[in-house]
Design a protein around this motif. Structure first.
Motif, PDB file in Angstrom:
ATOM      1  N   HIS A 141     -18.487   7.746  19.143  1.00 24.76           N
ATOM      2  CA  HIS A 141     -19.466   6.695  19.277  1.00 24.76           C
ATOM      3  C   HIS A 141     -18.962   5.398  18.880  1.00 24.76           C
ATOM      4  CE1 HIS A 141     -21.355  10.964  18.313  1.00 24.76           C
ATOM      5  NE2 HIS A 141     -22.424  10.225  19.353  1.00 24.76           N
ATOM      6  N   HIS A 145     -23.963   2.900  18.932  1.00 20.61           N
ATOM      7  CA  HIS A 145     -24.487   4.121  18.734  1.00 20.61           C
ATOM      8  C   HIS A 145     -25.000   4.791  17.448  1.00 20.61           C
ATOM      9  CE1 HIS A 145     -22.313   5.101  22.627  1.00 20.61           C
ATOM     10  NE2 HIS A 145     -23.338   5.954  22.778  1.00 20.61           N
ATOM     11  N   TYR A 146     -24.684   3.987  16.493  1.00 27.15           N
ATOM     12  CA  TYR A 146     -25.146   4.090  15.120  1.00 27.15           C
ATOM     13  C   TYR A 146     -26.264   3.093  14.589  1.00 27.15           C
ATOM     14  CZ  TYR A 146     -21.020   7.107  14.345  1.00 27.15           C
ATOM     15  OH  TYR A 146     -20.205   8.274  14.503  1.00 27.15           O
ATOM     16  N   ILE A 148     -29.835   3.256  14.476  1.00 30.07           N
ATOM     17  CA  ILE A 148     -30.835   4.320  14.842  1.00 30.07           C
ATOM     18  C   ILE A 148     -32.012   4.078  14.131  1.00 30.07           C
ATOM     19  CG2 ILE A 148     -29.110   5.894  15.501  1.00 30.07           C
ATOM     20  CD1 ILE A 148     -29.233   7.014  12.653  1.00 30.07           C
ATOM     21  N   SER A 170     -21.334   7.679  25.076  1.00 24.65           N
ATOM     22  CA  SER A 170     -20.420   8.272  23.869  1.00 24.65           C
ATOM     23  C   SER A 170     -19.394   9.265  24.383  1.00 24.65           C
ATOM     24  CB  SER A 170     -21.151   9.019  22.943  1.00 24.65           C
ATOM     25  OG  SER A 170     -22.017   9.923  23.692  1.00 24.65           O
ATOM     26  N   ASP A 176     -24.249  10.233  25.647  1.00 25.13           N
ATOM     27  CA  ASP A 176     -25.413   9.492  25.506  1.00 25.13           C
ATOM     28  C   ASP A 176     -24.879   7.826  25.475  1.00 25.13           C
ATOM     29  OD1 ASP A 176     -27.116  11.532  25.324  1.00 25.13           O
ATOM     30  OD2 ASP A 176     -27.300  11.696  23.313  1.00 25.13           O
ATOM     31  N   PRO A 178     -26.231   3.933  24.168  1.00 25.79           N
ATOM     32  CA  PRO A 178     -27.055   3.674  23.011  1.00 25.79           C
ATOM     33  C   PRO A 178     -28.569   3.579  23.397  1.00 25.79           C
ATOM     34  CG  PRO A 178     -25.194   2.238  23.457  1.00 25.79           C
ATOM     35  CD  PRO A 178     -24.968   2.955  24.419  1.00 25.79           C
ATOM     36  N   HIS A 180     -30.017   6.139  25.120  1.00 24.93           N
ATOM     37  CA  HIS A 180     -30.297   7.522  24.697  1.00 24.93           C
ATOM     38  C   HIS A 180     -30.796   7.654  23.283  1.00 24.93           C
ATOM     39  CE1 HIS A 180     -28.619   8.358  28.916  1.00 24.93           C
ATOM     40  NE2 HIS A 180     -29.486   9.651  28.572  1.00 24.93           N
ATOM     41  N   THR A 181     -29.728   7.092  22.559  1.00 24.14           N
ATOM     42  CA  THR A 181     -30.196   7.195  21.033  1.00 24.14           C
ATOM     43  C   THR A 181     -30.854   6.573  20.677  1.00 24.14           C
ATOM     44  OG1 THR A 181     -27.371   7.139  21.189  1.00 24.14           O
ATOM     45  CG2 THR A 181     -28.526   6.934  18.872  1.00 24.14           C
ATOM     46  N   ARG A 184     -34.097   8.599  21.458  1.00 26.57           N
ATOM     47  CA  ARG A 184     -34.080  10.028  20.503  1.00 26.57           C
ATOM     48  C   ARG A 184     -34.702   9.832  19.088  1.00 26.57           C
ATOM     49  NH1 ARG A 184     -29.263  13.761  18.237  1.00 26.57           N
ATOM     50  NH2 ARG A 184     -30.624  14.968  16.924  1.00 26.57           N
ATOM     51  N   ASN A 205     -26.917  11.399  30.835  1.00 29.47           N
ATOM     52  CA  ASN A 205     -25.795  11.954  29.867  1.00 29.47           C
ATOM     53  C   ASN A 205     -25.349  13.175  30.543  1.00 29.47           C
ATOM     54  OD1 ASN A 205     -27.719  14.007  29.501  1.00 29.47           O
ATOM     55  ND2 ASN A 205     -28.185  13.431  27.422  1.00 29.47           N
ATOM     56  N   THR A 214     -35.264  12.091  27.113  1.00 31.65           N
ATOM     57  CA  THR A 214     -34.928  12.393  25.607  1.00 31.65           C
ATOM     58  C   THR A 214     -36.100  11.807  24.662  1.00 31.65           C
ATOM     59  OG1 THR A 214     -32.651  11.465  26.252  1.00 31.65           O
ATOM     60  CG2 THR A 214     -33.345  11.382  23.899  1.00 31.65           C
TER      61      THR A 214
END
Length: 426
Positions: A141, A145-146, A148, A170, A176, A178, A180-181, A184, A205, A214
């Motif tokens: 990632h 991606h972190y 959130i 990722s 995924d 970002p 998608h993240t 989610r 993805n 998602t």
């Protein structure tokens, strides 16, 4: 043996020194940190063992077997600790003294950690000292991606301003983006930010899932049995930016299948109004209405009759009449659902399986209603009013949601044509 004996005191001394160093970092005591580095000659990038039960510092490849004890602590450098505990002054001291900014002793760089804990000040500091923007954690990632949470939006903005790629997937089994993240975790502010900077709204993805799918799936918290308004807003944003509600993932499920599985009438309406196909079938030939039937009795906070109304008023195929007993098996404790379903047919002929599908205690609880069901579902025609309703619905070819509001009918009659339940059949 003699060499080992000599090394034991040194090991104990180093252990104590590391403990002092960690305590100074946790206390944001920059002076003590410098004193330890200069006086005791401790390596500035020494790896420390830190309590980390939430795995903020750790990142592992998918498929790795991990002993349980490793999940309680992580390995980290001083910069990681400063970022995790917001020791900004000490972090600056370490960076100015030459601390490495991109090490990942347990899978994450300090920048990954700063984004996960939504520490925008540390993100700015790390970027100013050469942190790599698109570097991957061990799990594959990027720092983006972190991001959130709503609090991490400022972190994401800084990353994008410095050149972070909003469409990078990722590097793991999920692939995924970002977007998608953000979908989610249901963060509308992040979704809007990514869309404004060129995120692909229909990116897929590795499971062929789009961000819209998602968001639809994660809108329902099965543990808390609650629905997320933020995920609904995310879905609306994605649709407003051109998300296709009829794309299918690897099992041919659409976002509407996922919303139906959650019995989420709010999201179902959003998707249907955006053009979602109520007749779309998954790989097993199941339409969204079949998904509803499977979960009606396990979604306690849902309003299932509204879900059925929405689908039937948006051209969903009705259940094959000889199989109607399956509706009773799934929804016997939901008379309003049964009423909506029965009223979508001009006439239904019951079979022996109907009564067997309704438990006796349930029949007694809803005796007036079920007596009305078996009273109208006979060999005789139903009322002229009902037959007129069916004729109108047939003439509109199933697209009642658009046609009925345009008819010169009283409000109550429009509700009647749109299958609004009344508590009994006649």
């Amino acid at each position: 043996r003699f060499i080992i004996f000599l090394s034991i005191p040194r090991q104990l001394a180093l252990k104590k020194l590391k403990k002092r160093f960690l305590e100074a970092l946790l206390a944001n005591n920059a002076q003590e940190v410098l004193h330890i580095l200069h006086t005791d000659k401790l390596d500035i990038d020494t790896v420390l063992e830190v309590d980390d039960p939430s795995m903020v510092l750790a990142s592992y490849k998918q498929g790795y077997w991990l002993p349980g004890y490793r999940l309680e602590n992580s390995w980290a450098t001083g910069i990681h600790v400063c970022v995790m505990y917001n020791a900004l002054e000490t972090a600056l001291v370490l960076l100015q003294a030459g601390a490495a900014v991109n090490l990942r002793p347990n899978g994450k760089t300090p920048l990954h950690v700063a984004c996960e804990v939504s520490n925008s000040d540390c993100v700015a500091l790390l970027l100013a000292h050469g942190a790599k923007i698109n570097t991957l954690s061990l799990s594959g990632h990027t720092p983006l991606h972190y991001c959130i949470t709503k609090e991490s939006v400022v972190c994401a903005k800084q990353l994008i301003f410095k050149g972070a790629k909003v469409n990078v997937s990722s590097h793991n089994n999920d692939e995924d983006t970002p977007l998608h993240t953000a979908a989610r975790f249901g963060v509308p502010e992040l979704v809007s930010l990514y869309m404004a900077h060129g995120a692909s709204v229909n990116a897929v993805n590795s499971f062929q899932e789009t961000p819209l799918m998602t968001a639809a799936f994660w809108a329902y918290d099965s543990k808390e049995q609650t629905y997320s308004e933020d995920h609904h807003i995310v879905s609306r944003i994605l649709l407003d930016h051109g998300a296709d509600p009829n794309l299918q993932e690897e099992d041919h499920k659409t976002a509407l299948h996922k919303a139906a599985w959650n019995c989420d009438h709010v999201l179902m309406q959003i998707l249907l109004e955006a053009g979602a196909d109520a007749r779309a079938m998954d790989i097993n030939g199941c339409a969204p209405i079949q998904y509803l039937l499977k979960v009606t009795d396990v979604r306690p906070l849902a309003i299932p009759e509204v879900c059925y109304q929405l689908l039937l008023n948006h051209n969903a195929a009705r259940i094959y009449p000889p199989q109607f007993h399956k509706v009773l098996q799934s929804c016997y404790d939901y008379p309003r659902v049964i009423e909506v379903m029965v009223n979508s047919y001009e006439h239904l002929k019951p079979t022996k399986k109907w009564r067997a599908a309704i438990p006796d205690d349930c029949y007694k609880r809803h005796k007036v209603f079920y007596d009305s069901v078996f009273g109208v579902c006979t060999n005789t025609p139903r009322t002229l009013l009902h037959l007129t309703r069916c004729a109108i619905r047939v003439s509109l070819r199933g697209f009642c949601h658009r046609g009925v509001p345009q008819l010169p009918l009283p409000s109550l009659m429009r509700k009647y044509v749109l299958l609004e339940p009344e508590g009994m059949l006649y």
